[in-house]
Design a protein around this motif. Structure first.
Motif, short mmCIF file in Angstrom:
data_model
loop_
_atom_site.label_atom_id
_atom_site.label_comp_id
_atom_site.label_asym_id
_atom_site.label_seq_id
_atom_site.Cartn_x
_atom_site.Cartn_y
_atom_site.Cartn_z
N TRP A 284 48.20 -83.56 0.35
CA TRP A 284 48.47 -83.13 1.73
C TRP A 284 48.19 -84.26 2.71
O TRP A 284 48.91 -84.44 3.68
N PHE A 285 47.12 -85.04 2.45
CA PHE A 285 46.79 -86.15 3.34
C PHE A 285 47.86 -87.25 3.26
O PHE A 285 48.30 -87.77 4.29
N LYS B 273 51.39 -90.61 5.68
CA LYS B 273 52.01 -91.70 4.93
C LYS B 273 52.42 -92.84 5.86
O LYS B 273 53.10 -92.62 6.85
N ASN B 274 51.99 -94.03 5.53
CA ASN B 274 52.30 -95.27 6.27
C ASN B 274 51.78 -95.29 7.70
O ASN B 274 52.23 -96.10 8.50
N GLU B 275 50.85 -94.42 8.04
CA GLU B 275 50.35 -94.39 9.42
C GLU B 275 48.84 -94.58 9.53
O GLU B 275 48.32 -94.59 10.64
N TYR C 39 44.01 -93.97 13.04
CA TYR C 39 45.39 -93.61 13.34
C TYR C 39 45.74 -94.13 14.73
O TYR C 39 45.01 -93.87 15.69
N LYS C 40 46.82 -94.87 14.80
CA LYS C 40 47.32 -95.42 16.07
C LYS C 40 46.28 -96.26 16.81
O LYS C 40 46.25 -96.30 18.04
N MET C 41 45.40 -96.92 16.06
CA MET C 41 44.38 -97.76 16.68
C MET C 41 44.82 -99.22 16.79
O MET C 41 44.10 -100.03 17.35
N PRO D 20 44.10 -105.08 13.63
CA PRO D 20 44.81 -106.30 13.24
C PRO D 20 45.34 -106.27 11.80
O PRO D 20 46.28 -106.99 11.47
N LYS D 21 44.73 -105.45 10.94
CA LYS D 21 45.16 -105.30 9.54
C LYS D 21 45.04 -103.83 9.15
O LYS D 21 44.29 -103.08 9.76
N ASP D 22 45.75 -103.44 8.10
CA ASP D 22 45.66 -102.04 7.64
C ASP D 22 44.35 -101.75 6.92
O ASP D 22 43.88 -100.62 6.94
#
Length: 157
Positions: free
Chosen positions: A105-106, A111-113, A146-148, A151-153
């Motif tokens: 579910w997560f 996904k990708n965010e 999320y949406k922060m 600079p890197k994932d």
């Protein structure tokens, strides 16, 4: 509903060191909403770190405050909390156990965010009824972002 007295084992606050570790990733120019009250000490801590914070003992699901959500939500309600956060579409940093990454579910919801801040040591917590600081659970926790616009994932601190 406030969660402070709802479920005893959900009432752990992230110790100050946990927030100090990521203070450079928290925007100083945004109003922070920290909706999971516990003892209310987080308000003072965030003010001491130089942040403008809304931290009140009220129902997260019926409110929408601030510009960024930063908190340690009740772990037993992580699905409900994250679903609500996605509906609000508001930037957030939430302390959540590492196992969340493996839940379907997560993965479908974010996904990708999602970006992650990963501490090298396990975070510690304090229960709202026990003044002993420094409880380390038998699992690790990450900062889910999320949406922060980090600079890197993946950021290891």
């Amino acid at each position: 509903m406030s969660f402070t007295s709802q479920k005893d084992n959900d009432n752990y606050e992230t110790d100050p060191r946990g927030w100090e570790l990521i203070k450079d990733f928290i925007p100083k120019d945004k109003k922070i909403w920290s909706p999971f009250y516990c003892t209310g000490k987080q308000k003072e801590l965030f003010h001491d770190l130089g942040f403008d914070i809304i931290h009140e003992d009220e129902d997260f699901f019926s409110n929408n405050k601030g510009e960024v959500i930063i908190d340690n939500p009740p772990f037993s309600l992580k699905k409900e909390v994250l679903t609500r956060c996605k509906e609000l579409d508001k930037p957030f940093i939430l302390v959540i156990p590492t196992c969340l990454l493996s839940l379907k579910w997560f993965q479908q919801l974010f996904k990708n965010e999602i970006q992650m801040i990963i501490p090298t040591k396990r975070l510690t917590f304090t229960h709202y009824q026990n003044p002993k600081v420094g409880y380390t659970p038998p699992f690790g926790s990450f900062y889910y972002c999320y949406k922060m616009n980090l600079p890197k994932d993946l950021i290891f601190i």
